[in-house]
Motif scaffolding. Structure first.
Motif, mmCIF file in Angstrom:
data_model
loop_
_atom_site.group_PDB
_atom_site.id
_atom_site.type_symbol
_atom_site.label_atom_id
_atom_site.label_comp_id
_atom_site.label_asym_id
_atom_site.label_seq_id
_atom_site.Cartn_x
_atom_site.Cartn_y
_atom_site.Cartn_z
ATOM 1 N N THR A 80 46.800 34.483 39.286
ATOM 2 C CA THR A 80 47.526 33.880 40.410
ATOM 3 C C THR A 80 46.588 33.626 41.584
ATOM 4 O OG1 THR A 80 49.598 34.972 39.775
ATOM 5 C CG2 THR A 80 49.417 34.194 42.049
ATOM 6 N N PHE A 81 45.795 34.638 41.941
ATOM 7 C CA PHE A 81 44.842 34.481 43.043
ATOM 8 C C PHE A 81 43.793 33.414 42.718
ATOM 9 C CE2 PHE A 81 45.924 39.050 44.186
ATOM 10 C CZ PHE A 81 46.632 38.698 45.328
ATOM 11 N N LYS A 82 43.352 33.379 41.461
ATOM 12 C CA LYS A 82 42.325 32.411 41.064
ATOM 13 C C LYS A 82 42.847 30.979 41.192
ATOM 14 C CE LYS A 82 41.348 31.460 36.793
ATOM 15 N NZ LYS A 82 40.926 31.535 35.370
ATOM 16 N N LYS A 83 44.070 30.752 40.757
ATOM 17 C CA LYS A 83 44.653 29.411 40.864
ATOM 18 C C LYS A 83 44.781 28.989 42.324
ATOM 19 C CE LYS A 83 47.256 29.662 36.526
ATOM 20 N NZ LYS A 83 48.610 29.779 35.917
ATOM 21 N N GLN A 84 45.207 29.928 43.162
ATOM 22 C CA GLN A 84 45.342 29.623 44.589
ATOM 23 C C GLN A 84 43.975 29.350 45.216
ATOM 24 O OE1 GLN A 84 47.377 33.115 45.995
ATOM 25 N NE2 GLN A 84 49.403 32.358 45.436
ATOM 26 N N ALA A 85 42.973 30.130 44.793
ATOM 27 C CA ALA A 85 41.613 29.952 45.319
ATOM 28 C C ALA A 85 41.044 28.598 44.905
ATOM 29 C CB ALA A 85 40.710 31.076 44.813
ATOM 30 N N ALA B 54 39.630 30.015 50.324
ATOM 31 C CA ALA B 54 39.235 30.188 48.920
ATOM 32 C C ALA B 54 38.467 31.490 48.736
ATOM 33 C CB ALA B 54 38.385 29.007 48.467
ATOM 34 N N LEU B 55 37.591 31.795 49.686
ATOM 35 C CA LEU B 55 36.798 33.025 49.597
ATOM 36 C C LEU B 55 37.689 34.260 49.628
ATOM 37 C CD1 LEU B 55 34.083 34.450 49.534
ATOM 38 C CD2 LEU B 55 34.003 34.279 52.027
ATOM 39 N N VAL B 56 38.647 34.265 50.536
ATOM 40 C CA VAL B 56 39.578 35.397 50.633
ATOM 41 C C VAL B 56 40.329 35.578 49.314
ATOM 42 C CG1 VAL B 56 41.687 36.236 51.744
ATOM 43 C CG2 VAL B 56 39.862 35.239 53.131
ATOM 44 N N LEU B 57 40.760 34.478 48.732
ATOM 45 C CA LEU B 57 41.532 34.541 47.488
ATOM 46 C C LEU B 57 40.666 34.960 46.298
ATOM 47 C CD1 LEU B 57 43.689 31.364 48.094
ATOM 48 C CD2 LEU B 57 44.549 33.709 47.924
ATOM 49 N N TYR B 58 39.415 34.488 46.265
ATOM 50 C CA TYR B 58 38.518 34.930 45.191
ATOM 51 C C TYR B 58 38.219 36.424 45.322
ATOM 52 C CZ TYR B 58 37.581 30.323 43.209
ATOM 53 O OH TYR B 58 37.704 29.105 42.566
ATOM 54 N N ASN B 59 38.107 36.894 46.556
ATOM 55 C CA ASN B 59 37.912 38.336 46.767
ATOM 56 C C ASN B 59 39.095 39.125 46.214
ATOM 57 O OD1 ASN B 59 35.442 38.047 48.016
ATOM 58 N ND2 ASN B 59 36.269 38.095 50.091
ATOM 59 N N LYS B 60 40.294 38.620 46.465
ATOM 60 C CA LYS B 60 41.496 39.292 45.969
ATOM 61 C C LYS B 60 41.540 39.273 44.440
ATOM 62 C CE LYS B 60 44.480 38.501 50.005
ATOM 63 N NZ LYS B 60 44.753 39.927 50.267
ATOM 64 N N ALA B 61 41.117 38.157 43.860
ATOM 65 C CA ALA B 61 41.088 38.058 42.392
ATOM 66 C C ALA B 61 40.108 39.066 41.812
ATOM 67 C CB ALA B 61 40.703 36.639 41.979
ATOM 68 N N ILE B 62 38.941 39.193 42.445
ATOM 69 C CA ILE B 62 37.917 40.123 41.962
ATOM 70 C C ILE B 62 38.354 41.569 42.151
ATOM 71 C CG2 ILE B 62 35.565 40.958 42.415
ATOM 72 C CD1 ILE B 62 34.792 38.007 42.898
ATOM 73 N N GLU B 63 39.160 41.837 43.165
ATOM 74 C CA GLU B 63 39.699 43.188 43.343
ATOM 75 C C GLU B 63 40.541 43.599 42.140
ATOM 76 O OE1 GLU B 63 41.890 43.294 46.962
ATOM 77 O OE2 GLU B 63 40.117 43.135 48.250
ATOM 78 N N GLN B 64 41.178 42.628 41.511
ATOM 79 C CA GLN B 64 42.020 42.912 40.347
ATOM 80 C C GLN B 64 41.191 43.039 39.071
ATOM 81 O OE1 GLN B 64 45.278 43.589 40.682
ATOM 82 N NE2 GLN B 64 45.032 43.229 42.889
ATOM 83 N N ILE B 65 40.273 42.099 38.853
ATOM 84 C CA ILE B 65 39.430 42.091 37.649
ATOM 85 C C ILE B 65 37.977 41.927 38.079
ATOM 86 C CG2 ILE B 65 38.875 40.900 35.495
ATOM 87 C CD1 ILE B 65 41.539 42.332 35.376
ATOM 88 N N LYS B 66 37.196 42.965 37.869
ATOM 89 C CA LYS B 66 35.822 42.967 38.379
ATOM 90 C C LYS B 66 34.779 42.597 37.333
ATOM 91 C CE LYS B 66 36.660 46.321 42.057
ATOM 92 N NZ LYS B 66 38.125 46.319 41.931
ATOM 93 N N ASP B 67 35.209 42.260 36.121
ATOM 94 C CA ASP B 67 34.229 41.967 35.073
ATOM 95 C C ASP B 67 34.364 40.540 34.533
ATOM 96 O OD1 ASP B 67 36.617 42.278 33.782
ATOM 97 O OD2 ASP B 67 35.938 43.803 32.363
ATOM 98 N N SER B 68 34.717 39.613 35.412
ATOM 99 C CA SER B 68 34.841 38.210 35.011
ATOM 100 C C SER B 68 33.691 37.395 35.597
ATOM 101 C CB SER B 68 36.176 37.626 35.487
ATOM 102 O OG SER B 68 36.181 36.221 35.344
ATOM 103 N N PRO B 69 32.747 36.931 34.769
ATOM 104 C CA PRO B 69 31.655 36.088 35.279
ATOM 105 C C PRO B 69 32.173 34.838 35.983
ATOM 106 C CG PRO B 69 31.178 36.818 33.042
ATOM 107 C CD PRO B 69 32.602 37.196 33.321
ATOM 108 N N LEU B 70 33.272 34.292 35.483
ATOM 109 C CA LEU B 70 33.839 33.080 36.072
ATOM 110 C C LEU B 70 34.178 33.277 37.547
ATOM 111 C CD1 LEU B 70 35.040 30.223 35.864
ATOM 112 C CD2 LEU B 70 37.182 31.276 35.118
ATOM 113 N N LEU B 71 34.764 34.413 37.872
ATOM 114 C CA LEU B 71 35.146 34.671 39.262
ATOM 115 C C LEU B 71 33.923 34.753 40.168
ATOM 116 C CD1 LEU B 71 38.004 37.309 38.853
ATOM 117 C CD2 LEU B 71 38.226 34.876 39.373
ATOM 118 N N TYR B 72 32.866 35.401 39.685
ATOM 119 C CA TYR B 72 31.651 35.511 40.500
ATOM 120 C C TYR B 72 30.959 34.152 40.637
ATOM 121 C CZ TYR B 72 32.315 40.527 40.169
ATOM 122 O OH TYR B 72 32.838 41.789 40.266
#
Length: 244
Positions: free
Chosen positions: A126-131, A143-161
Motif C-alpha cells: 500500500t505504501f509503495k503504491k502511494q509512493a 514519496a520519500l516519506v512513503l518509501y520510508n514507511k514501506a521499508i519500515e514494514q519490509i526491510k529486505d526488498s531491493p526494489l524499495l531501496y
C-alpha cells in the motif's frame, strides 16, 4: 529550502541508524539460535545442560541455576505454566529440553513471524503504491516519506531501496542514494541490474566517471543477457546529462 533539506537529512540519518540496529539484532538472533542448537546436540553433557538453559532463556522461561560443578549442571524450573516447561515434562525429564523441543518452539515462532510478515507485506504494498504515485507526480518529499514507511514494514526488498535511492537523487541527496544502493539493495541482491545502473548514474553525475564505468562493467558481468539494454541506458543517460 536549505533549512527544509537539513531537517530531512537529519531525519534520514536517524532512520538509517535505527534500520542498521534492527539488522544487527536480527543477525544476532540467528547466531544465538545456531549456538544453542550446537550445544543441545553436543556429546558433552555439560554443554547440553548449558544449551538447555540457554534455550529456555531464549524462549523466555524463567530458570534458576541450582548448582554447577565439574560434572553436572542442574536447572530448577520456576514457571510451570510455560509451553516450554510442558514440552520438557512430556519428554520425561522436566529439567532438560531436547533439540527437537527447542526447534518446535522456534518453528512455532517462525510460523507466527511468517503470518506477521504477510500482514506487513500488505501494508508495504500500500505504501509503495502511494509512493510510486507521488513520485510520478513529482511530489518527491511525499514519496520519500512513503518509501520510508514501506521499508519500515519490509526491510529486505531491493526494489524499495532502489526506488528510495531514485527519490534521493531527485531530492539532491546523492550520498543517501549511494548508501541505499551499496549498503542495502546490492547486499540483498548483488546481481540487481537496476541497482548497478543507478549507482553508475550517481557516480557519473558526481563526476566520478571511473567508478561509474566500473559499475557498468559489473552490471554487464552480472547480467550478460542485458548488455544491449545497459548500453542503451547509459547512452540515454549521457545524452540527458549533456542537455542539463
Amino acid at each position: 529550502m536549505e533549512k527544509q533539506k537539513e531537517i530531512i537529512e537529519n531525519k534520514l540519518s536517524d532512520d538509517m541508524g535505527k534500520m542498521g540496529e534492527e539488522f544487527n539484532n536480527f543477525m544476532h538472533k540467528v547466531t544465538e539460535v545456531d549456538g544453542i542448537i550446537k550445544k543441545l546436540t553436543s556429546k558433552d553433557k555439560d554443554l547440553q545442560a548449558i544449551g538447555d538453559q540457554e534455550a529456555k532463556l531464549y524462549l523466555r522461561e524463567e530458570t534458576v541455576l541450582d548448582d554447577i560443578d565439574g560434572e553436572t549442571i542442574s536447572l530448577k524450573v520456576t514457571n510451570d505454566r510455560t509451553i516450554v516447561n510442558k514440552i520438557a515434562q512430556e519428554s520425561g525429564n522436566p529439567n532438560e529440553m531436547s533439540k527437537d523441543s527447542f526447534m518446535a518452539e522456534v518453528e512455532r515462532d517462525a510460523d507466527q513471524r511468517y503470518k506477521d510478515r504477510l500482514i506487513r507485506t500488505e501494508k508495504m504494498e500500500t505504501f509503495k503504491k502511494q509512493a510510486t504515485l507521488a513520485f510520478r507526480r513529482k511530489e518527491f518529499e511525499k514519496a520519500l516519506v512513503l518509501y520510508n514507511k514501506a521499508i519500515e514494514q519490509i526491510k529486505d526488498s531491493p526494489l524499495l531501496y532502489n526506488n528510495r535511492a531514485l527519490t534521493y537523487i531527485k531530492l539532491g541527496f546523492p550520498d543517501k542514494a549511494k548508501s541505499d544502493l551499496e549498503n542495502w539493495a546490492l547486499k540483498l541482491n548483488e546481481d540487481c541490474l537496476k541497482s548497478w545502473l543507478l549507482l553508475a548514474k550517481i557516480n557519473y553525475l558526481s563526476g566520478d566517471e571511473e567508478e561509474s564505468k566500473k559499475c557498468v562493467l559489473e552490471a554487464k558481468k552480472r547480467n550478460p543477457k542485458e548488455i544491449d539494454f545497459i548500453e542503451d541506458y547509459m547512452k540515454t543517460m549521457y545524452k540527458e546529462s549533456r542537455k542539463s
